[in-house]
Motif scaffolding. Structure first.
Motif, PDB file in Angstrom:
ATOM      1  N   LEU A 198       2.570  25.569 -48.852  1.00 45.36           N
ATOM      2  CA  LEU A 198       1.386  25.114 -48.021  1.00 45.36           C
ATOM      3  C   LEU A 198       1.179  23.598 -48.732  1.00 45.36           C
ATOM      4  N   SER A 199       1.051  23.396 -50.018  1.00 40.22           N
ATOM      5  CA  SER A 199       0.922  22.116 -50.812  1.00 40.22           C
ATOM      6  C   SER A 199       1.689  21.201 -50.417  1.00 40.22           C
ATOM      7  N   ASN A 200       3.228  21.659 -50.251  1.00 41.77           N
ATOM      8  CA  ASN A 200       4.030  20.849 -50.268  1.00 41.77           C
ATOM      9  C   ASN A 200       4.199  20.285 -48.729  1.00 41.77           C
ATOM     10  N   ILE A 201       3.776  20.960 -47.833  1.00 42.83           N
ATOM     11  CA  ILE A 201       3.795  20.509 -46.546  1.00 42.83           C
ATOM     12  C   ILE A 201       2.535  19.559 -46.302  1.00 42.83           C
ATOM     13  N   HIS A 202       1.460  20.156 -46.757  1.00 44.00           N
ATOM     14  CA  HIS A 202       0.143  18.997 -46.848  1.00 44.00           C
ATOM     15  C   HIS A 202       0.726  17.931 -47.501  1.00 44.00           C
ATOM     16  N   ALA A 203       1.410  17.694 -48.646  1.00 37.08           N
ATOM     17  CA  ALA A 203       1.688  16.509 -49.245  1.00 37.08           C
ATOM     18  C   ALA A 203       2.428  15.770 -48.286  1.00 37.08           C
ATOM     19  N   PHE A 204       3.416  16.184 -47.669  1.00 33.67           N
ATOM     20  CA  PHE A 204       4.259  15.460 -46.852  1.00 33.67           C
ATOM     21  C   PHE A 204       3.501  14.796 -45.660  1.00 33.67           C
ATOM     22  N   MET A 205       2.600  15.547 -45.098  1.00 32.92           N
ATOM     23  CA  MET A 205       2.004  15.095 -43.949  1.00 32.92           C
ATOM     24  C   MET A 205       0.792  14.222 -44.458  1.00 32.92           C
ATOM     25  N   SER A 206       0.290  14.212 -45.531  1.00 30.68           N
ATOM     26  CA  SER A 206      -0.765  13.210 -45.962  1.00 30.68           C
ATOM     27  C   SER A 206      -0.053  11.853 -46.286  1.00 30.68           C
TER      28      SER A 206
END
Length: 583
Positions: A63-71
């Motif tokens: 979830l953290s990596n997906i969040h980083a990609f989106m942000s």
């Protein structure tokens, strides 16, 4: 008749306790077996807690990596910023395509992602990219619901949140720039299956649940009717839960999404799997002892519980006003029988005292009602006699004859009426007769009008109610050389709490003195030397309606009296039953 055998409650209690203590001592031996089984399950619990921590850490990292990609995309990618403005369809498509191509790479690395969505509100366009392994999902329906969520602004921009999409639970993350939205959805049920790759082999289940333990995902090995998990520790070092017919060790872990828990259910090992022949023998011995518990309960119930229950039931009936009940004396315990006999004798004495008190109350109420009726009627009769005397002095014999005929008809009608209630139509008829009698003796014209709803003509009210206030207007409301106008209006007021009949008596006279209004509007029903009739009406209303009727006095270009009487449906509006002549 043969006397029943009775024993003291002390002896009975001792026998019952002995019957319970012996099985208890045997059951105590089984506690060691229970403890051993608990230790085994506690060890299994610690082992699977570590496994759940790995699952939770892995999921949270994804979830953290997906969040980083989106942000990063929202903050730095100019293609995304283009979507926040009104541009041509081709430009919007090219910008969205660039972002979705990058999203494909992310989905190839993180299987838990169900899909990415781009929505440009200024252009009214929606694009999506789904995981290739989600062919069975209703993609058009998901796209439609995500678009509706963006259009309505029905989302939480601060972090991941749970949302029902296409009747299933999804984890959703939304990033927004101006009016462009970048959305990622994760099907929680599929994510749980991907994380728990060895779950099917050992019948363990990895699930997601809300903070109140409502299941957000399902498992093919679990009962499909399970929607909420209820845990039970029972003093053990681990929690258990039951899903359908199966029991599981219950392990939970919070991760980086508020209000969402990761739950791991481990199949609970049966106690039979760890028992040898000696332990089985001990268990069957305990079961035999446990069979004696119902017998002990039966004796307790027969000797103590049932008599106590009967006592409580009798006392509650007496509390509700039923004094015809008696306490049963069929208990084999001697003391209970003595208590029942004493209680029944005391109840009979209370009953006799209550009857005497009630009869005295009825007599006092009857005397009060009779006094009020006697007190209010002569006031009108004396006025009529004074009017006849004045006409005789003037020698107006024809008018005297007419007045005597009206008065005799009025008195005949009054003496035939019920002493407690008359219909509204009869009360209005008597009032009109009274006004006609007054017109014959007054030099100044008197105008009287009435507006009564037809459905209320049979409504019962205390006699001389309206007449008293019309008479008061005659006495105090007249001006010299000014016509007196009196209007009576009757209507039905309905609301959810209580329906009322509203009777309004209004005149154009002097009105009530200001210093008297507060006293008239008070709840006091004492004597009033100046307004004897009004005081008597207030006291009669208090007795007959138990304080539920309302009388309001005010000035509105004259005296205004509002009466509010509780109203019920026509079938229950009959005259109240009387007891010894008392309402």
């Amino acid at each position: 008749m043969r006397a029943r055998a009775r024993i003291s409650y002390k002896k009975q209690t001792l026998l019952i306790l002995l019957l319970l203590i012996v099985p208890f001592l045997i059951c105590l031996l089984l506690y060691n077996l229970y403890t051993a089984n608990t230790v085994v399950n506690a060890n299994i619990l610690q082992e699977n807690k570590s496994k759940l921590r790995v699952y939770s850490s892995s999921f949270e990292k994804n979830l953290s990596n997906i969040h980083a990609f989106m942000s990063t995309t929202v903050a730095n990618d100019t293609n995304f910023k283009v979507l926040g403005y009104k541009v041509g369809k081709l430009d919007a498509f090219l910008s969205a395509n660039e972002i979705l191509e990058k999203s494909k790479n992310v989905m190839s690395m993180y299987d838990i992602v169900t899909g990415f969505f781009l929505y440009s509100a200024p252009n009214g366009l929606m694009w999506n990219e789904f995981q290739l392994k989600t062919e069975t999902m209703n993609r058009p329906k998901l796209t439609e619901e995500v678009q509706g969520m963006m259009q309505q602004g029905d989302f939480t921009p601060a972090g991941w949140f749970v949302r029902e999409l296409n009747a299933e639970s999804y984890l959703v993350r939304v990033f927004e720039y101006k009016q462009a939205y970048f959305v990622c959805i994760i099907h929680l049920n599929r994510a749980a299956q991907l994380l728990n790759m060895d779950g099917s082999a050992n019948a363990n289940a990895l699930l997601f649940a809300s903070g109140d333990m409502r299941l957000l995902t399902a498992d093919p090995d679990l009962d499909p009717s399970a929607h909420v998990l209820t845990t039970n520790s029972s003093g053990k070092p681990y929690d258990t839960t039951k899903v359908g017919e199966k029991k599981y060790l219950f392990i939970q872990s919070d991760f980086g999404v508020s209000g969402v828990k990761m739950v791991y259910l481990v199949a609970l090992r049966s106690i039979w799997a760890n028992m040898d022949s000696k332990q089985l023998s001990l268990l069957f011995s305990s079961i035999l002892c446990l069979l004696l518990v119902p017998l002990g309960y039966y004796l307790l119930n027969r000797s103590f519980f049932s008599p106590f229950k009967g006592m409580v039931h009798t006392m509650n009936s007496i509390k509700d006003g039923n004094f015809d009940v008696t306490m049963s004396n069929q208990s084999p315990i001697l003391e209970f029988e003595q208590m029942s006999e004493t209680f029944n004798e005391m109840l009979q004495e209370i009953k006799s005292l209550n009857i005497k008190t009630y009869e005295q109350m009825l007599e006092a109420q009857l005397a009060t009602m009779q006094y009020l009726r006697i007190q209010i009627r002569p006031h009108f009769y004396l006025n009529c006699l004074n009017n006849l005397y004045a006409l005789a002095q003037n020698g107006d014999y024809k008018q005297i004859q007419e007045m005597i005929l009206l008065l005799s008809g009025y008195l005949r009608h009054m003496f035939q009426e019920s002493p407690y209630f008359v219909s509204l139509a009869d009360e209005m008829r008597n009032t009109e007769t009274y006004v006609e009698l007054q017109r014959m003796t007054q030099s100044i014209p008197i105008y009287f009008s009435a507006d009564v709803v037809d459905e209320l003509r049979d409504f019962p009210i205390p006699p001389i109610t309206i007449l008293t206030f019309v008479e008061n207007s005659m006495k105090f409301g007249m001006y010299q050389n000014k016509s007196l106008i009196i209007h009576v209006k009757v209507r039905l007021l309905k609301n959810d709490a209580m329906n009322y009949v509203n009777i309004t008596i209004l005149d154009n006279g002097k009105g009530f003195p200001e210093e008297e209004l507060s006293r008239l509007n008070s709840e006091q029903t004492g004597e009033d030397s100046q307004h004897v009739g009004i005081s008597n009406v207030k006291r009669r209303f208090y007795i007959q309606y138990k304080g539920k009727a309302i009388l309001s006095f005010s000035n509105s270009n004259g005296a205004c009296v509002d009466i509010f009487i509780p109203y019920s449906e026509p079938e229950s509006q009959a005259e109240p039953e009387t007891n010894n002549g008392v309402v």
